[in-house]
Design a protein around this motif. Structure first.
Motif, PDB file in Angstrom:
ATOM      1  N   LYS A  53      -7.055  -6.585   1.181  1.00  0.00           N
ATOM      2  CA  LYS A  53      -8.025  -5.460   1.070  1.00  0.00           C
ATOM      3  C   LYS A  53      -7.259  -4.613  -0.117  1.00  0.00           C
ATOM      4  O   LYS A  53      -5.787  -4.430  -0.119  1.00  0.00           O
ATOM      5  CB  LYS A  53      -8.083  -4.543   2.294  1.00  0.00           C
ATOM      6  CG  LYS A  53      -8.800  -5.247   3.614  1.00  0.00           C
ATOM      7  CD  LYS A  53      -8.642  -4.409   4.738  1.00  0.00           C
ATOM      8  CE  LYS A  53      -9.126  -5.241   5.817  1.00  0.00           C
ATOM      9  NZ  LYS A  53      -8.980  -4.607   7.202  1.00  0.00           N
TER      10      LYS A  53
ATOM     11  N   THR B 137      -6.732  -0.663  -1.924  1.00  0.00           N
ATOM     12  CA  THR B 137      -7.190   0.562  -1.983  1.00  0.00           C
ATOM     13  C   THR B 137      -6.416   1.273  -3.397  1.00  0.00           C
ATOM     14  O   THR B 137      -5.481   0.827  -3.804  1.00  0.00           O
ATOM     15  CB  THR B 137      -6.522   1.506  -0.718  1.00  0.00           C
ATOM     16  OG1 THR B 137      -4.995   1.401  -0.740  1.00  0.00           O
ATOM     17  CG2 THR B 137      -7.143   0.923   0.386  1.00  0.00           C
TER      18      THR B 137
ATOM     19  N   MET C  60      -5.420   4.966  -5.124  1.00  0.00           N
ATOM     20  CA  MET C  60      -5.584   6.700  -4.910  1.00  0.00           C
ATOM     21  C   MET C  60      -4.780   7.003  -6.190  1.00  0.00           C
ATOM     22  O   MET C  60      -4.033   6.408  -6.819  1.00  0.00           O
ATOM     23  CB  MET C  60      -4.758   7.107  -3.568  1.00  0.00           C
ATOM     24  CG  MET C  60      -3.398   6.866  -3.579  1.00  0.00           C
ATOM     25  SD  MET C  60      -2.585   7.321  -1.841  1.00  0.00           S
ATOM     26  CE  MET C  60      -2.778   9.092  -2.075  1.00  0.00           C
TER      27      MET C  60
ATOM     28  N   THR D 126     -19.992   0.369   2.809  1.00  0.00           N
ATOM     29  CA  THR D 126     -20.405   1.827   2.557  1.00  0.00           C
ATOM     30  C   THR D 126     -19.680   2.199   1.186  1.00  0.00           C
ATOM     31  O   THR D 126     -18.237   1.902   1.024  1.00  0.00           O
ATOM     32  CB  THR D 126     -19.741   2.496   3.558  1.00  0.00           C
ATOM     33  OG1 THR D 126     -20.308   1.964   4.863  1.00  0.00           O
ATOM     34  CG2 THR D 126     -20.012   4.038   3.385  1.00  0.00           C
ATOM     35  N   SER D 127     -20.366   2.635   0.161  1.00  0.00           N
ATOM     36  CA  SER D 127     -19.903   2.759  -0.994  1.00  0.00           C
ATOM     37  C   SER D 127     -18.599   3.578  -0.943  1.00  0.00           C
ATOM     38  O   SER D 127     -18.494   4.691  -0.387  1.00  0.00           O
ATOM     39  CB  SER D 127     -20.891   3.822  -1.756  1.00  0.00           C
ATOM     40  OG  SER D 127     -20.173   4.328  -3.122  1.00  0.00           O
TER      41      SER D 127
ATOM     42  N   VAL E  25     -17.320   5.613  -3.179  1.00  0.00           N
ATOM     43  CA  VAL E  25     -17.508   6.645  -4.354  1.00  0.00           C
ATOM     44  C   VAL E  25     -16.792   7.925  -3.667  1.00  0.00           C
ATOM     45  O   VAL E  25     -17.052   8.065  -2.523  1.00  0.00           O
ATOM     46  CB  VAL E  25     -18.852   6.940  -4.804  1.00  0.00           C
ATOM     47  CG1 VAL E  25     -19.055   8.276  -5.312  1.00  0.00           C
ATOM     48  CG2 VAL E  25     -19.196   5.778  -5.607  1.00  0.00           C
TER      49      VAL E  25
ATOM     50  N   THR F  17      -7.342  10.635  -1.689  1.00  0.00           N
ATOM     51  CA  THR F  17      -6.701   9.811  -0.682  1.00  0.00           C
ATOM     52  C   THR F  17      -7.246   8.387  -1.007  1.00  0.00           C
ATOM     53  O   THR F  17      -8.047   8.334  -1.807  1.00  0.00           O
ATOM     54  CB  THR F  17      -7.619  10.338   0.807  1.00  0.00           C
ATOM     55  OG1 THR F  17      -7.389   9.685   1.656  1.00  0.00           O
ATOM     56  CG2 THR F  17      -9.330  10.285   0.433  1.00  0.00           C
ATOM     57  N   PRO F  18      -6.431   7.383  -0.272  1.00  0.00           N
ATOM     58  CA  PRO F  18      -6.890   6.075  -0.561  1.00  0.00           C
ATOM     59  C   PRO F  18      -8.422   5.875  -0.328  1.00  0.00           C
ATOM     60  O   PRO F  18      -8.966   5.859   0.773  1.00  0.00           O
ATOM     61  CB  PRO F  18      -5.903   5.092   0.297  1.00  0.00           C
ATOM     62  CG  PRO F  18      -4.812   6.081   0.758  1.00  0.00           C
ATOM     63  CD  PRO F  18      -5.426   7.484   0.788  1.00  0.00           C
ATOM     64  N   ARG F  19      -9.097   4.914  -1.223  1.00  0.00           N
ATOM     65  CA  ARG F  19     -10.221   4.391  -1.142  1.00  0.00           C
ATOM     66  C   ARG F  19     -10.236   3.023  -1.273  1.00  0.00           C
ATOM     67  O   ARG F  19      -9.569   2.383  -2.416  1.00  0.00           O
ATOM     68  CB  ARG F  19     -11.181   5.000  -2.293  1.00  0.00           C
ATOM     69  CG  ARG F  19     -11.601   6.463  -2.289  1.00  0.00           C
ATOM     70  CD  ARG F  19     -12.526   6.921  -1.706  1.00  0.00           C
ATOM     71  NE  ARG F  19     -12.443   8.440  -1.458  1.00  0.00           N
ATOM     72  CZ  ARG F  19     -13.258   9.091  -0.633  1.00  0.00           C
ATOM     73  NH1 ARG F  19     -14.284   8.450  -0.118  1.00  0.00           N
ATOM     74  NH2 ARG F  19     -13.282  10.441  -0.770  1.00  0.00           N
ATOM     75  N   GLN F  20     -10.904   2.130  -0.226  1.00  0.00           N
ATOM     76  CA  GLN F  20     -10.959   0.791  -0.455  1.00  0.00           C
ATOM     77  C   GLN F  20     -11.907   0.443  -1.427  1.00  0.00           C
ATOM     78  O   GLN F  20     -13.138   0.722  -1.281  1.00  0.00           O
ATOM     79  CB  GLN F  20     -11.314   0.149   1.116  1.00  0.00           C
ATOM     80  CG  GLN F  20     -11.087  -1.359   0.934  1.00  0.00           C
ATOM     81  CD  GLN F  20     -11.156  -1.738   2.391  1.00  0.00           C
ATOM     82  OE1 GLN F  20     -11.874  -2.794   2.576  1.00  0.00           O
ATOM     83  NE2 GLN F  20     -10.419  -1.495   3.546  1.00  0.00           N
TER      84      GLN F  20
ATOM     85  N   THR G 147      -1.756   1.455  -6.341  1.00  0.00           N
ATOM     86  CA  THR G 147      -2.692   0.543  -5.834  1.00  0.00           C
ATOM     87  C   THR G 147      -2.204  -0.134  -4.889  1.00  0.00           C
ATOM     88  O   THR G 147      -0.887  -0.671  -5.111  1.00  0.00           O
ATOM     89  CB  THR G 147      -3.082  -0.213  -7.215  1.00  0.00           C
ATOM     90  OG1 THR G 147      -3.331   0.454  -8.130  1.00  0.00           O
ATOM     91  CG2 THR G 147      -4.229  -1.191  -6.512  1.00  0.00           C
ATOM     92  N   THR G 148      -2.416  -0.497  -3.505  1.00  0.00           N
ATOM     93  CA  THR G 148      -2.055  -1.250  -2.440  1.00  0.00           C
ATOM     94  C   THR G 148      -3.193  -2.442  -2.249  1.00  0.00           C
ATOM     95  O   THR G 148      -3.945  -2.131  -1.733  1.00  0.00           O
ATOM     96  CB  THR G 148      -1.916  -0.091  -1.325  1.00  0.00           C
ATOM     97  OG1 THR G 148      -1.040   0.703  -1.973  1.00  0.00           O
ATOM     98  CG2 THR G 148      -1.093  -0.964  -0.411  1.00  0.00           C
ATOM     99  N   ILE G 149      -2.299  -3.524  -1.919  1.00  0.00           N
ATOM    100  CA  ILE G 149      -2.980  -4.735  -1.507  1.00  0.00           C
ATOM    101  C   ILE G 149      -2.269  -5.052  -0.192  1.00  0.00           C
ATOM    102  O   ILE G 149      -1.205  -5.058  -0.016  1.00  0.00           O
ATOM    103  CB  ILE G 149      -2.999  -5.901  -2.482  1.00  0.00           C
ATOM    104  CG1 ILE G 149      -4.106  -6.954  -1.948  1.00  0.00           C
ATOM    105  CG2 ILE G 149      -1.646  -6.386  -2.763  1.00  0.00           C
ATOM    106  CD1 ILE G 149      -4.394  -7.965  -3.059  1.00  0.00           C
ATOM    107  N   THR G 150      -3.345  -5.254   0.845  1.00  0.00           N
ATOM    108  CA  THR G 150      -2.871  -5.277   2.108  1.00  0.00           C
ATOM    109  C   THR G 150      -3.047  -6.497   2.826  1.00  0.00           C
ATOM    110  O   THR G 150      -4.255  -7.019   2.677  1.00  0.00           O
ATOM    111  CB  THR G 150      -3.528  -3.989   2.928  1.00  0.00           C
ATOM    112  OG1 THR G 150      -2.940  -2.825   2.270  1.00  0.00           O
ATOM    113  CG2 THR G 150      -3.050  -4.029   4.406  1.00  0.00           C
TER     114      THR G 150
ATOM    115  N   VAL H 236       2.001   2.631  -9.527  1.00  0.00           N
ATOM    116  CA  VAL H 236       2.957   2.243  -8.510  1.00  0.00           C
ATOM    117  C   VAL H 236       1.969   0.934  -7.983  1.00  0.00           C
ATOM    118  O   VAL H 236       0.921   1.169  -7.431  1.00  0.00           O
ATOM    119  CB  VAL H 236       3.338   3.036  -7.222  1.00  0.00           C
ATOM    120  CG1 VAL H 236       3.910   2.344  -6.327  1.00  0.00           C
ATOM    121  CG2 VAL H 236       4.115   4.158  -7.839  1.00  0.00           C
TER     122      VAL H 236
ATOM    123  N   ARG I 173       1.828  -1.578  -5.033  1.00  0.00           N
ATOM    124  CA  ARG I 173       2.322  -1.914  -3.713  1.00  0.00           C
ATOM    125  C   ARG I 173       1.802  -3.142  -3.061  1.00  0.00           C
ATOM    126  O   ARG I 173       0.485  -3.673  -2.966  1.00  0.00           O
ATOM    127  CB  ARG I 173       2.107  -0.893  -2.832  1.00  0.00           C
ATOM    128  CG  ARG I 173       2.676   0.530  -3.291  1.00  0.00           C
ATOM    129  CD  ARG I 173       2.871   1.608  -2.242  1.00  0.00           C
ATOM    130  NE  ARG I 173       1.605   1.847  -1.331  1.00  0.00           N
ATOM    131  CZ  ARG I 173       1.620   2.534  -0.392  1.00  0.00           C
ATOM    132  NH1 ARG I 173       2.494   3.104   0.277  1.00  0.00           N
ATOM    133  NH2 ARG I 173       0.526   2.836   0.401  1.00  0.00           N
TER     134      ARG I 173
ATOM    135  N   ALA J  59       1.414  -4.351   1.129  1.00  0.00           N
ATOM    136  CA  ALA J  59       1.575  -3.705   2.285  1.00  0.00           C
ATOM    137  C   ALA J  59       1.425  -4.724   3.359  1.00  0.00           C
ATOM    138  O   ALA J  59       0.378  -5.877   3.325  1.00  0.00           O
ATOM    139  CB  ALA J  59       0.804  -2.496   2.571  1.00  0.00           C
TER     140      ALA J  59
END
Lengths: 192, 325
Positions: free
Chosen positions: A83, A85, A87, A137-138, A140, A145-148, A186-189, B149, B151, B153
């Motif tokens: 996933k 996100t 922000m 769910t969009s 937008v 705050t982080p948005r996926q 940017t975070t990939i989880t 940044v 990341r 996780a």
């Protein structure tokens, strides 16, 4: 028995054992196995090709539209899904004008998220809940705050993909001349 | 005089992209069957785990790893606190110090850490996370500038065996305007001890009880003992007025469901026009009422009809007079 004949006997015995071992080992040598280990890489997601026009000073609040491209890659070789996100932080002002202020992060908003485009690897799954795809769910909304924006379920998303994101920055009235710098995270989880 | 605001963030030209592309770090659990740590532990128990940290990129990089709290983001899903934010809750169960280190191309190293479940921990699903990211923000100076940044996780889920108590509650509703469009949001909380994946149905009605908009939100993971928001962007701006939102949620797997109604006040605010073009994924709005009718066009049509009627009657009356004469 002389030493000589004893040596000869030992040599013959050793030869016989070597022959026996060779005959036993031969079938094993005939089915040699080749082992190739594949080591996995990582998960990566980042923003590139960010385009925003310069903005002229205005007395009133106004919005500036821009675009950016997300690139997400799963090189783990495990196809476990992921996933992403995005922000932003506040836009920190720098300049020589009097009274300059930062632009708050909630002024930066995602206005649309495009479908994933495969660059390499596994094709994009078109069925529901496969992916990589935009959440149902969009996403937008403001990016304070982080948005996926993109995700892939297990068994999908093994490869590298790009996604076009449209964004807008609402510049407050009387924002001073200068440079406003924000930090994108940017975070990939890998998590449930 | 026109001065120019260098709106910095937002132009990452190719050179910066290439630098960001160079951030290819790997953070994987060792000895786990899945892509994240998912373990069962009893209160008071301590366990040692191991994680592999690697640089899969083509550049030497200075990276940082740390443990951080997990929260539920808007519409569900993983949110990990940023570097430097205070660690609380389950994160304090880990003995995983923040560390900065240099990684050469292809470097791989193992790092072990412990998880200790407090003796007074109740049953349920607990989550925290490990982060690996570039130590120095990727910067690109000039007329435009950007910092980034990147990341990765990794979730650390600890399940303490015992009674499972799924629960979900609905809070207040809010309206806000983003990029010229209305966004509905409803606060929700998960006070239970298991994670959820509920479907939330939202029905917006105006003061007359007419349905203005409907949406179905399939939330991603809603972690135990966290709050979140269900948010639906609409494809238009709501008119000022009083509305009611019916919020119905259900998580079939956890056998919970409920319905709540919340009031919503929409205040007229001057706002920039929405961006042109169709935006996929937005929820439709039905606000067709008398105020929305095109009155100038209707007046023009009515005038034309009156003139036509007058001409017809005038023509008939002349014909009648001629026939009498």
């Amino acid at each position: 028995m002389t030493n000589r004949s004893l040596r000869r006997g030992l040599a013959l015995g050793a030869s016989a054992i070597a022959l026996l071992l060779t005959s036993v080992a031969s079938p094993a040598l005939a089915v040699d196995t080749v082992t190739q280990t594949i080591t996995g890489g990582g998960l990566t997601a980042s923003i590139g090709d960010l385009n925003f026009p310069d903005a002229a000073y205005q007395n009133g609040e106004h919005a500036v539209a821009g675009t950016m491209v997300l690139t997400a890659a799963d090189d783990t070789g495990t196809s476990s899904g992921w996933k992403v996100t995005v922000m932003t932080s506040n836009f920190v002002w720098a300049g020589s004008a009097v009274g300059g202020q930062d632009i708050p992060a909630q002024a930066f908003a995602l206005t649309s998220a495009g479908a994933a485009v495969m660059i390499s690897g596994q094709a994009v799954g078109v069925a529901a809940a496969t992916g990589p795809q935009v959440p149902p769910t969009s996403p937008v909304g403001t990016l304070d705050t982080p948005r996926q924006v993109l995700y892939a379920t297990a068994a999908y998303g093994a490869g590298t993909y790009s996604q076009a994101l449209n964004v807008t920055l609402t510049i407050p009235a009387l924002s001073r001349v200068g440079t406003y710098t924000g930090t994108l995270t940017t975070t990939i989880t890998a998590a449930p | 005089m026109v001065a120019v605001l260098g709106v910095a963030l937002l132009v990452l030209a190719s050179p910066a992209s290439a630098e960001v592309d160079g951030v290819e770090l790997g953070l994987v659990p060792v000895g786990q069957p899945g892509p994240f740590f998912d373990i069962s532990m009893r209160p008071g128990e301590t366990r040692t785990l191991e994680v592999e940290i690697a640089n899969h990129g083509s550049n030497r990089i200075t990276a940082r790893t740390y443990a951080t709290d997990v929260y539920t983001i808007i519409n569900g899903g993983f949110g990990g606190r940023l570097r430097g934010e205070a660690a609380t809750g389950t994160t304090l169960w880990l003995d995983y110090e923040s560390e900065r280190f240099d990684l050469a191309v292809g470097d791989r190293s193992l790092r072990s850490f412990t998880v200790t479940v407090p003796r007074d921990a109740g049953p349920g699903e607990y989550i925290t996370s490990l982060i690996l990211e570039n130590e120095d923000q990727v910067a690109h100076d000039g007329a435009v500038a950007a910092l980034q940044v990147v990341r990765q996780a990794l979730g650390v889920v600890v399940t303490v065996p015992g009674q499972r108590s799924p629960a979900m509650e609905v809070g207040q509703a809010q309206h806000k305007v983003v990029a010229g469009r209305s966004v509905l949001s409803v606060a929700v909380s998960n006070p239970g001890n298991v994670r959820l994946k509920p479907i939330v149905e939202l029905t917006l009605r105006d003061a007359d009880g007419d349905t203005v908009s409907q949406a179905s939100v399939r939330m991603d993971t809603f972690y135990a003992i966290t709050d979140s928001t269900v948010e639906v962007p609409l494809d238009a701006l709501l008119r000022a007025g009083t509305y009611a939102i019916e919020v119905a949620f259900e998580d079939v797997a956890q056998s919970i469901s409920s319905t709540a109604i919340r009031n919503l006040a929409v205040v007229a605010t001057p706002t920039p026009a929405p961006a042109a073009g169709v935006v996929p994924g937005l929820t439709g709005v039905n606000q067709d009422d008398i105020e929305a009718l095109p009155w100038p066009a209707i007046a023009l049509l009515a005038g034309a009809a009156l003139v036509a009627l007058f001409l017809v009657r005038h023509s008939r009356s002349r014909s009648r007079r001629r026939s009498i004469g």
